[in-house]
Each structure stands twice: as C-alpha cells, then as structure tokens.
Design a protein around this motif. Structure first.
Motif, PDB file in Angstrom:
ATOM      1  N   VAL A   1      34.250  54.350   9.221  1.00 22.07           N
ATOM      2  CA  VAL A   1      35.344  53.668   8.524  1.00 22.07           C
ATOM      3  C   VAL A   1      34.943  52.264   8.050  1.00 22.07           C
ATOM      4  N   PRO A   2      34.271  51.437   8.867  1.00 22.50           N
ATOM      5  CA  PRO A   2      33.884  50.108   8.357  1.00 22.50           C
ATOM      6  C   PRO A   2      32.971  50.174   7.134  1.00 22.50           C
ATOM      7  N   ALA A   3      31.980  51.083   7.149  1.00 23.28           N
ATOM      8  CA  ALA A   3      31.077  51.195   5.996  1.00 23.28           C
ATOM      9  C   ALA A   3      31.818  51.721   4.775  1.00 23.28           C
ATOM     10  N   ILE A   4      32.707  52.693   4.981  1.00 24.17           N
ATOM     11  CA  ILE A   4      33.490  53.218   3.867  1.00 24.17           C
ATOM     12  C   ILE A   4      34.389  52.133   3.285  1.00 24.17           C
ATOM     13  N   ALA A   5      34.988  51.324   4.151  1.00 24.83           N
ATOM     14  CA  ALA A   5      35.838  50.235   3.673  1.00 24.83           C
ATOM     15  C   ALA A   5      35.027  49.216   2.876  1.00 24.83           C
ATOM     16  N   SER A   6      33.822  48.919   3.337  1.00 21.53           N
ATOM     17  CA  SER A   6      32.969  47.977   2.607  1.00 21.53           C
ATOM     18  C   SER A   6      32.604  48.517   1.234  1.00 21.53           C
ATOM     19  N   LEU A   7      32.186  49.781   1.192  1.00 17.34           N
ATOM     20  CA  LEU A   7      31.830  50.387  -0.089  1.00 17.34           C
ATOM     21  C   LEU A   7      33.040  50.495  -1.008  1.00 17.34           C
ATOM     22  N   THR A   8      34.190  50.818  -0.438  1.00 15.72           N
ATOM     23  CA  THR A   8      35.417  50.915  -1.243  1.00 15.72           C
ATOM     24  C   THR A   8      35.771  49.574  -1.869  1.00 15.72           C
ATOM     25  N   LEU A   9      35.715  48.528  -1.070  1.00 17.06           N
ATOM     26  CA  LEU A   9      36.076  47.202  -1.571  1.00 17.06           C
ATOM     27  C   LEU A   9      35.110  46.733  -2.648  1.00 17.06           C
ATOM     28  N   LEU A  10      33.807  46.880  -2.398  1.00 15.53           N
ATOM     29  CA  LEU A  10      32.822  46.427  -3.375  1.00 15.53           C
ATOM     30  C   LEU A  10      32.928  47.214  -4.685  1.00 15.53           C
ATOM     31  N   THR A  11      33.085  48.523  -4.578  1.00 10.17           N
ATOM     32  CA  THR A  11      33.179  49.344  -5.784  1.00 10.17           C
ATOM     33  C   THR A  11      34.454  49.060  -6.556  1.00 10.17           C
ATOM     34  N   PHE A  12      35.554  48.927  -5.846  1.00 11.25           N
ATOM     35  CA  PHE A  12      36.833  48.658  -6.512  1.00 11.25           C
ATOM     36  C   PHE A  12      36.789  47.322  -7.247  1.00 11.25           C
ATOM     37  N   VAL A  13      36.256  46.303  -6.615  1.00  6.97           N
ATOM     38  CA  VAL A  13      36.194  44.977  -7.241  1.00  6.97           C
ATOM     39  C   VAL A  13      35.280  45.009  -8.467  1.00  6.97           C
ATOM     40  N   ASN A  14      34.112  45.646  -8.344  1.00  3.94           N
ATOM     41  CA  ASN A  14      33.187  45.699  -9.479  1.00  3.94           C
ATOM     42  C   ASN A  14      33.780  46.467 -10.653  1.00  3.94           C
TER      43      ASN A  14
ATOM     44  N   VAL B   1      43.844  38.983 -11.176  1.00  6.43           N
ATOM     45  CA  VAL B   1      43.152  38.682  -9.917  1.00  6.43           C
ATOM     46  C   VAL B   1      43.973  39.105  -8.703  1.00  6.43           C
ATOM     47  N   LEU B   2      45.290  39.143  -8.838  1.00  7.41           N
ATOM     48  CA  LEU B   2      46.167  39.389  -7.689  1.00  7.41           C
ATOM     49  C   LEU B   2      45.863  40.698  -6.965  1.00  7.41           C
ATOM     50  N   PRO B   3      45.691  41.839  -7.645  1.00 11.69           N
ATOM     51  CA  PRO B   3      45.398  43.076  -6.898  1.00 11.69           C
ATOM     52  C   PRO B   3      44.112  42.994  -6.089  1.00 11.69           C
ATOM     53  N   ILE B   4      43.081  42.346  -6.638  1.00 10.74           N
ATOM     54  CA  ILE B   4      41.824  42.206  -5.920  1.00 10.74           C
ATOM     55  C   ILE B   4      42.011  41.362  -4.664  1.00 10.74           C
ATOM     56  N   ALA B   5      42.764  40.281  -4.779  1.00 15.74           N
ATOM     57  CA  ALA B   5      43.000  39.420  -3.626  1.00 15.74           C
ATOM     58  C   ALA B   5      43.753  40.154  -2.529  1.00 15.74           C
ATOM     59  N   VAL B   6      44.753  40.924  -2.914  1.00 11.05           N
ATOM     60  CA  VAL B   6      45.536  41.671  -1.908  1.00 11.05           C
ATOM     61  C   VAL B   6      44.668  42.702  -1.203  1.00 11.05           C
ATOM     62  N   ILE B   7      43.866  43.440  -1.954  1.00  9.35           N
ATOM     63  CA  ILE B   7      43.018  44.468  -1.358  1.00  9.35           C
ATOM     64  C   ILE B   7      41.978  43.845  -0.433  1.00  9.35           C
ATOM     65  N   PHE B   8      41.421  42.719  -0.839  1.00 10.65           N
ATOM     66  CA  PHE B   8      40.426  42.069   0.021  1.00 10.65           C
ATOM     67  C   PHE B   8      41.062  41.560   1.310  1.00 10.65           C
ATOM     68  N   LEU B   9      42.243  40.994   1.218  1.00 12.69           N
ATOM     69  CA  LEU B   9      42.902  40.497   2.424  1.00 12.69           C
ATOM     70  C   LEU B   9      43.233  41.641   3.387  1.00 12.69           C
ATOM     71  N   LEU B  10      43.596  42.796   2.842  1.00 16.29           N
ATOM     72  CA  LEU B  10      43.929  43.931   3.701  1.00 16.29           C
ATOM     73  C   LEU B  10      42.689  44.563   4.331  1.00 16.29           C
ATOM     74  N   GLY B  11      41.554  44.511   3.637  1.00 14.95           N
ATOM     75  CA  GLY B  11      40.369  45.194   4.156  1.00 14.95           C
ATOM     76  C   GLY B  11      39.241  44.301   4.579  1.00 14.95           C
ATOM     77  N   GLN B  12      39.488  42.989   4.719  1.00 23.74           N
ATOM     78  CA  GLN B  12      38.388  42.086   5.026  1.00 23.74           C
ATOM     79  C   GLN B  12      37.790  42.333   6.407  1.00 23.74           C
TER      80      GLN B  12
END
Length: 298
Positions: free
Chosen positions: A214-227, A273-284
């Motif tokens: 789950v941690p690796a999947i969350a990291s990949l999800t966040l990086l891919t979504f932001v990019n 920018v708002l959706p990215i900030a919310v997703i990062f705060l939830l999955g940091q």
C-alpha cells in the motif's frame, strides 16, 4: 587509592561531571531546535507564493500587484470564484483533466505493479538484462521520440482524442522500478507458502503482494496523478478540440483572452492546484513511507 584505581561507581558526581552530562543533553536539543527553525523557514519560503496566489484570487484586479503587497484583501471578492465558471469552460477542463489523471494513474499502477511482480518474483532467462534495458528508457527524453509517436498515433486515428494520452502514459518504467524495489522487501517465503497452498501467480500478486504494498502504491499513485494533472506538452500536441482541453491548456487560453483579469487568472490557478494539494495532504503519510522503505530488503 592508587593512580591505577578507579573511583567507585556509587560515588557522588563531581560538579565537572554534572556539567558535562548537562552539555551532552543540551547539545542534541539545541540541534533539533535549530533544525526545526531552518525547516520552518524553508517551508514558509516555499508556501509563500501559493499563499500570495490564494490571497490574490480574492482581490480586485487593481489590488493584485500593489506595492507593498496587500496581504489582507479589502474587500474580499468571493465573486471571482463564481465569475471563473461563467467566463470560462472550467467544468470541461477540470473534467477532462480528472478523467485523464485517474485513467493514467490506474493504468500505470496496474501495469507497473504487474510487471514489477514478474521482475521481482519470476525467474526467466535474460530477466536482469531486460529490466536494465527497460529502466534505461527513463534516461531517454520524450522530446527525442515524440514526433514518431505522434505520427504512429495519427495513423491509428487516435490523435485529437483522450485515448492518445491514456495510451501514451499507460506504461511507465519508473513505476515498474518503484514497485519492484518494494516487492523485493517483502519476504519471498510468503510467495512460496502461497504456491504450496495452490495459489496462482495472479492470486499471489492480487491477494498478497498488492495488500502488502500500500505505501508504494500510494507513492506511485500520487506521483503519477500529479504529473498527469500538470502535464501541458502532451495535451498541447494531441488535444486540439476545445472540448478535449485539460485545465492547463484551458488556463493558457483563458490568460491570452483575459490578460488583464489578474484576479480571475489567480482564481483559475487556485482551482487547478487545489485538487493536487488535497490529494497530497490525504496521502502524504503513505507517500513518505513508500519512498522511505523502497529498496529496503525484508
């Protein structure tokens, strides 16, 4: 007591020993305090432009670039957040961007974790060489092959469609590398026990490896979504119809049409920018854990 003898351990501490003990205790505390102060100042420096952008979105056009900076809007213009929806196609832009970001993220997590399981747990001739070659594609800049890629997708009739972006980014070498390193930190005895119990490789990947990653999947999800959310060049090349534009293309067009509407431009930037900030705060928490533990052998 001779010079070679040591004082008894239960002897009372001398004033010099007490001072040395206090120095050893105070040193780390001072170091941590200085570190926290430095990190706080650095964080404030990074957040300051975003704070200014949010504040500017609540101002009138004449107040955005006032000198000195007016940090408290007077009056607070909430109407900007209503005008941006009526004067632009923000709903379509955000919808297309969200669709592409979610679709690309799902495909990269699925294909990346599946391929990573093969590289991490399967044994076949040339596995290490194939992985090295595949990871080596990260060093090849996209600009060097984007024209042949565009010609190929155009021949397939996929240009000017959302499918072009989805297919272009459905596979990513970085995701395979990240997931493979994390899979290797999971004890292989779990896989062997599952095979003895009759579980297939598909079942091992789905029921054992993914829940433990789950941690690796969350990291990949966040990086891919932001990019994908922030991607500008890909949509600029492939998406020509206005109804297919992402928020990055839409904001660029909006700026060219309303180049004097500074407050509305800042409002649109905040919404992008708002959706990215919310997703990062939830999955940091998962993001930091996944990056920190990647590559650590189990």
């Amino acid at each position: 007591m001779t010079a070679l003898e040591t004082p008894p351990t239960d002897a009372p501490a001398t004033p010099v020993q007490v001072l040395r003990t206090e120095d050893r205790r105070v040193g780390p505390v001072v170091g941590k305090a200085v570190g926290y102060v430095v990190m706080t100042v650095a964080a404030l420096g990074l957040l300051l432009p975003f704070v200014w952008m949010i504040i500017s979105s609540l101002k009138t056009n004449n107040q955005v670039f006032t000198v000195p900076v007016q940090w408290i809007p007077d009056p607070v213009v909430w109407q900007n957040y209503l005008d941006i929806w009526t004067r632009s196609d923000m709903t379509t832009w955000l919808g297309n961007t969200l669709l592409l970001s979610v679709g690309v993220t799902f495909l990269q997590v699925f294909t990346g974790s599946f391929a990573a399981y093969g590289f991490a747990r399967m044994r076949f001739p040339g596995r290490d060489l194939l992985f090295l070659v595949y990871i080596g594609t990260i060093a090849v800049p996209w600009q060097s092959y984007m024209i042949p890629q565009f010609v190929m997708l155009s021949d397939f009739g996929l240009a000017n469609t959302l499918w072009s972006i989805l297919l272009l980014q459905a596979f990513g070498a970085f995701g395979v590398f990240l997931m493979k390193q994390y899979f290797e930190s999971i004890p292989e005895s779990l896989n062997e026990a599952a095979r003895i119990d009759g579980l297939s490789e598909w079942g091992i990947w789905r029921r054992i490896m993914l829940p433990l990653s789950v941690p690796a999947i969350a990291s990949l999800t966040l990086l891919t979504f932001v990019n994908t959310w922030n991607d500008y060049l890909g949509p600029l090349i492939y998406l020509r119809s206005p109804e297919l534009w992402t928020v990055q293309l839409g904001l660029k067009t909006f700026i060219s049409q309303y180049n004097a509407e500074y407050a509305l431009i800042m409002t649109g930037s905040v919404l992008s920018v708002l959706p990215i900030a919310v997703i990062f705060l939830l999955g940091q928490r998962y993001f930091v854990e996944g990056i920190a533990t990647t590559g650590v052998k189990g």
